[in-house]
Write a protein that holds these residues in place. Structure first.
Motif, PDB file in Angstrom:
ATOM      1  N   SER A   1      -9.235   6.805   6.707  1.00 56.50           N
ATOM      2  CA  SER A   1      -9.127   8.216   6.324  1.00 56.50           C
ATOM      3  C   SER A   1      -7.737   8.573   5.821  1.00 56.50           C
ATOM      4  O   SER A   1      -7.588   9.309   4.838  1.00 56.50           O
ATOM      5  N   GLU A   2      -6.710   8.062   6.488  1.00 56.17           N
ATOM      6  CA  GLU A   2      -5.342   8.400   6.096  1.00 56.17           C
ATOM      7  C   GLU A   2      -5.019   7.879   4.704  1.00 56.17           C
ATOM      8  O   GLU A   2      -4.337   8.549   3.923  1.00 56.17           O
ATOM      9  N   ALA A   3      -5.494   6.669   4.400  1.00 53.55           N
ATOM     10  CA  ALA A   3      -5.248   6.108   3.065  1.00 53.55           C
ATOM     11  C   ALA A   3      -5.917   6.951   1.990  1.00 53.55           C
ATOM     12  O   ALA A   3      -5.342   7.200   0.923  1.00 53.55           O
ATOM     13  N   LEU A   4      -7.152   7.417   2.274  1.00 52.06           N
ATOM     14  CA  LEU A   4      -7.853   8.245   1.295  1.00 52.06           C
ATOM     15  C   LEU A   4      -7.151   9.597   1.131  1.00 52.06           C
ATOM     16  O   LEU A   4      -7.015  10.092   0.005  1.00 52.06           O
ATOM     17  N   ARG A   5      -6.704  10.193   2.234  1.00 50.73           N
ATOM     18  CA  ARG A   5      -5.972  11.462   2.130  1.00 50.73           C
ATOM     19  C   ARG A   5      -4.716  11.297   1.285  1.00 50.73           C
ATOM     20  O   ARG A   5      -4.394  12.145   0.452  1.00 50.73           O
ATOM     21  N   GLY A   6      -3.998  10.207   1.517  1.00 52.57           N
ATOM     22  CA  GLY A   6      -2.797   9.955   0.724  1.00 52.57           C
ATOM     23  C   GLY A   6      -3.113   9.796  -0.751  1.00 52.57           C
ATOM     24  O   GLY A   6      -2.385  10.312  -1.613  1.00 52.57           O
ATOM     25  N   HIS A   7      -4.199   9.100  -1.048  1.00 47.17           N
ATOM     26  CA  HIS A   7      -4.631   8.939  -2.444  1.00 47.17           C
ATOM     27  C   HIS A   7      -4.975  10.293  -3.058  1.00 47.17           C
ATOM     28  O   HIS A   7      -4.572  10.591  -4.194  1.00 47.17           O
ATOM     29  N   LEU A   8      -5.692  11.129  -2.314  1.00 44.66           N
ATOM     30  CA  LEU A   8      -6.118  12.430  -2.842  1.00 44.66           C
ATOM     31  C   LEU A   8      -4.939  13.358  -3.084  1.00 44.66           C
ATOM     32  O   LEU A   8      -4.985  14.198  -3.999  1.00 44.66           O
ATOM     33  N   GLN A   9      -3.903  13.240  -2.286  1.00 45.63           N
ATOM     34  CA  GLN A   9      -2.734  14.107  -2.458  1.00 45.63           C
ATOM     35  C   GLN A   9      -2.127  13.965  -3.854  1.00 45.63           C
ATOM     36  O   GLN A   9      -1.599  14.925  -4.413  1.00 45.63           O
TER      37      GLN A   9
END
Length: 365
Positions: A248-256
């Protein structure tokens, strides 16, 4: 019994158990594959609901009445002579509160008297108008504002669907509809430039039919490990991946970073709409409305919508625009998934009751 015979029995027992597991998986996969095609995502709707429009892409057919039948529901809709849901006479009353949005605002999946705007009218002295048009993204909604201001509302509540609105902005074809649409590009000096008008009446090309909400959220980011990626092509594999989860954290970082252009365009659209409304003396509130994906903890749509609601709330606050984050409110519920049609995905009648209560509560604060 000889040692060799015991080993052979153990070996064949293990093989039999493994074959049993494999057969069970095949049966489950087959069952899921057979069941899934029976549920048409859109259902069946009486003809004539949508008309082509060269300026907006499409519009609701004035005076249309018909049924919408789905695995999850059987409902009827009535479109007034102005092309919106609700009573014609209500639109003639100045001083109304007008809701602008897409199918979630229109109330796809519920009857006329079950839509949250009608529930608000039943419980309030204020007149609430429903200007939701299924499939519209924020660019089309901005263009529609010119017409809507003619009905002299005192307030426009702009309902932004977190599921795909920002993905469809700036595109000539929406992800989940076959019709072309107008869109805006941001110029180097930060202004909006209208494109694709008049809207050509032509089929959706393969370059757009191959896109999906999922592919446009990820934009090349791989949220799965190798083995999760391999099983994702199977029905049972998707269920396993939902249970196991993703980084989840990797995806959030990508979305940012990956959503920044979409956010900039969205804010340009909202600012332009706010300026037009202010010039007409009309108040604006932006509502960030989540979809069913938010209720699936750790899912790609859930992480996308949570990330977006947080970023957009900050952006709108910084711009001095009144914002109501319904995603945060939905997350506090014990069973938020119960507010949606399980297969079709829109709010059910319980969901519309919840929306009406939340809008009433926010108005009284």
């Amino acid at each position: 019994m000889s040692e060799n015979l015991r080993h052979r029995k153990s070996f064949f027992g293990a093989i039999s158990a493994l074959m049993g597991v494999v057969i069970a998986i095949v049966i489950v996969e087959f069952g899921l594959g057979v069941l899934k095609p029976r549920i048409d995502p859109a259902g069946q709707m009486d003809e004539g609901f949508i008309l082509f429009d060269s300026e907006l892409g499409w519009k609701l057919a004035p005076g249309w009445q018909g049924r919408h039948v789905h695995h999850d529901f059987e409902v009827t809709y009535r479109v007034n002579s102005l092309g919106f849901r609700g009573d014609d006479l209500d639109f003639a009353r100045p001083g109304s509160v007008m809701f602008l949005g897409d199918s979630f605002t229109f109330g796809l999946g519920v009857n006329d008297d079950e839509v949250f705007t009608e529930l608000l009218n039943q419980s309030s002295d204020l007149n609430h108008l429903n200007a939701g048009v299924p499939g519209y993204s924020n660019d089309q909604q901005l263009l529609l504002l010119d017409t809507l201001m003619e009905y002299r509302p005192v307030k426009v509540i702009w309902v932004v669907y977190l599921g795909n609105d920002l993905l469809d902005n700036g595109e000539p074809f929406p992800l989940q509809a076959a019709h072309g649409k107008p869109y805006f590009r941001m110029t180097p000096d930060g202004r909006l430039s209208l494109q694709n008008v008049p809207v050509p009446l032509k089929p959706k090309p393969p370059a757009f039919t191959n896109k999906s909400v999922r592919s446009e959220i990820l934009q090349g980011h791989d949220p799965y490990t190798f083995w999760q990626e391999w099983i994702e092509s199977y029905e049972i594999g998707r269920i396993v991946n939902q249970w196991v989860g993703i980084d989840s954290e990797a995806l959030r970082g990508h979305l940012q970073t990956s959503t920044q252009d979409q956010i900039d365009l969205f804010m340009g659209i909202i600012r332009e709409g706010n300026a037009a409304l202010e010039n007409a003396g009309i108040e604006l509130q932006v509502v960030l409305l989540p979809g069913q994906g938010l209720t699936r903890e750790g899912s790609i749509p859930g992480i996308y919508q949570k990330t977006l609601s947080s970023v957009l709330t900050d952006e709108l606050d910084s711009a001095g625009i009144d914002v109501l984050d319904m995603a945060g409110r939905l997350e506090t519920l014990e069973n938020p998934g119960g507010l949606f049609h399980p297969n079709e995905g829109h709010f059910n009648k319980e969901g519309h009751r919840w929306l009406a209560e939340e809008f009433s509560r926010s108005a009284s604060m």
